[in-house]
Motif scaffolding. Sequence first.
Motif, PDB file in Angstrom:
ATOM      1  N   LEU A   1     -12.409   2.579 -12.226  1.00 50.70           N
ATOM      2  CA  LEU A   1     -12.417   3.956 -11.730  1.00 50.70           C
ATOM      3  C   LEU A   1     -11.381   4.133 -10.626  1.00 50.70           C
ATOM      4  O   LEU A   1     -10.634   5.117 -10.612  1.00 50.70           O
ATOM      5  CB  LEU A   1     -13.806   4.323 -11.209  1.00 50.70           C
ATOM      6  CG  LEU A   1     -13.917   5.713 -10.568  1.00 50.70           C
ATOM      7  CD1 LEU A   1     -13.627   6.806 -11.577  1.00 50.70           C
ATOM      8  CD2 LEU A   1     -15.286   5.916  -9.926  1.00 50.70           C
ATOM      9  N   PHE A   2     -11.329   3.168  -9.718  1.00 50.77           N
ATOM     10  CA  PHE A   2     -10.342   3.231  -8.637  1.00 50.77           C
ATOM     11  C   PHE A   2      -8.922   3.245  -9.206  1.00 50.77           C
ATOM     12  O   PHE A   2      -8.074   4.033  -8.783  1.00 50.77           O
ATOM     13  CB  PHE A   2     -10.526   2.035  -7.704  1.00 50.77           C
ATOM     14  CG  PHE A   2      -9.455   1.898  -6.658  1.00 50.77           C
ATOM     15  CD1 PHE A   2      -9.478   2.687  -5.521  1.00 50.77           C
ATOM     16  CD2 PHE A   2      -8.420   0.984  -6.827  1.00 50.77           C
ATOM     17  CE1 PHE A   2      -8.484   2.571  -4.561  1.00 50.77           C
ATOM     18  CE2 PHE A   2      -7.429   0.864  -5.869  1.00 50.77           C
ATOM     19  CZ  PHE A   2      -7.455   1.657  -4.733  1.00 50.77           C
ATOM     20  N   ILE A   3      -8.661   2.374 -10.170  1.00 46.71           N
ATOM     21  CA  ILE A   3      -7.336   2.304 -10.796  1.00 46.71           C
ATOM     22  C   ILE A   3      -7.046   3.591 -11.562  1.00 46.71           C
ATOM     23  O   ILE A   3      -5.921   4.108 -11.542  1.00 46.71           O
ATOM     24  CB  ILE A   3      -7.249   1.074 -11.718  1.00 46.71           C
ATOM     25  CG1 ILE A   3      -7.276  -0.198 -10.886  1.00 46.71           C
ATOM     26  CG2 ILE A   3      -5.995   1.120 -12.584  1.00 46.71           C
ATOM     27  CD1 ILE A   3      -7.353  -1.474 -11.711  1.00 46.71           C
ATOM     28  N   LEU A   4      -8.056   4.121 -12.245  1.00 46.99           N
ATOM     29  CA  LEU A   4      -7.878   5.353 -13.022  1.00 46.99           C
ATOM     30  C   LEU A   4      -7.460   6.513 -12.129  1.00 46.99           C
ATOM     31  O   LEU A   4      -6.550   7.281 -12.474  1.00 46.99           O
ATOM     32  CB  LEU A   4      -9.176   5.686 -13.759  1.00 46.99           C
ATOM     33  CG  LEU A   4      -9.171   6.956 -14.607  1.00 46.99           C
ATOM     34  CD1 LEU A   4      -8.179   6.818 -15.764  1.00 46.99           C
ATOM     35  CD2 LEU A   4     -10.576   7.246 -15.138  1.00 46.99           C
ATOM     36  N   VAL A   5      -8.098   6.626 -10.975  1.00 44.56           N
ATOM     37  CA  VAL A   5      -7.755   7.701 -10.033  1.00 44.56           C
ATOM     38  C   VAL A   5      -6.301   7.567  -9.594  1.00 44.56           C
ATOM     39  O   VAL A   5      -5.533   8.537  -9.587  1.00 44.56           O
ATOM     40  CB  VAL A   5      -8.700   7.678  -8.817  1.00 44.56           C
ATOM     41  CG1 VAL A   5      -8.208   8.644  -7.741  1.00 44.56           C
ATOM     42  CG2 VAL A   5     -10.121   8.037  -9.238  1.00 44.56           C
TER      43      VAL A   5
END
Length: 288
Positions: A210-214
């Motif tokens: 999720l962090f990478i996706l953001v």
Amino acid sequence: MKNKQYIQAWLLLLPALVLLAGFTHIPTIKTIWRSFFSLGENTDTGFVWDNYEFLLIDDVLWQVLGNSFWYLVITVPASIIIALAMAMWINRHMPGRSLLRLSYFTPTVLPMISVANIWLFFYSPEIGLLNSILGLFGHEGYNWLGDPDLALYSVMAMTIWKEAGFFMIFYLAALLGIRPDLYQAARVEGSSEANIFFRITLPLLMPTTLFILVNAILNAFKMVDHLFILTKGGPNNASNLLLYYIYENAFSFFETSYAAALTVLLLAILVLLAVLQFGVLERRIHYR
């Protein structure tokens, strides 16, 4: 005593709040306000809806939005999948692991302008590296950045190359944080490697994902440097993306009011994506 602590807490937050307001909130409000005014030759022509009405009939904008959509749906998943694969690979105990980590991470530390110039050499029609390699096999090569059918995909390839190594570092850190006894217990139970990956590794990596996706989505929407060096949005807007189109309207065409309206559109898209990411995805991926 409580009031004193309350005041002290706000005083400690004050420098950060001033910077946040000065560089984020106030410019955002001024941009939204500015988008409702059309600039004449010398003075403001007053409150109008023209900028937003023109958004609906601007053919270039719709082309740019289509480019941005495909850029997003291709570069973001590709970067994440490649980053995860690289992290899984170099997390194993094998000779040369440190050299592999360095090799994968090297593109990340290069400045964006340097990366664009390196790939400009790769893509050059006559002396470029890619066409030189194709020439060894008797192929004439391609005009990678001058062909409307190839320009956007050429920019995508460069983006994936640069970002995958950066995202790999986060996945590698997350993999090192997974308890080894979970894998040992799964292997004792006779689980296959594929089952271990999908039942243990991937679920525990979802907060990192999720962090990478953001970050990947934000990077996709703030793409300017590479386009300025490689294609300038061409040919015929085939590789133009939303933020670069905003830059063109503001600083090349001097249509600052319309650029403000485009910025509001970009903010609306980012807000919608943030709601989906943190309102829907985040609730499904954190484990207690």
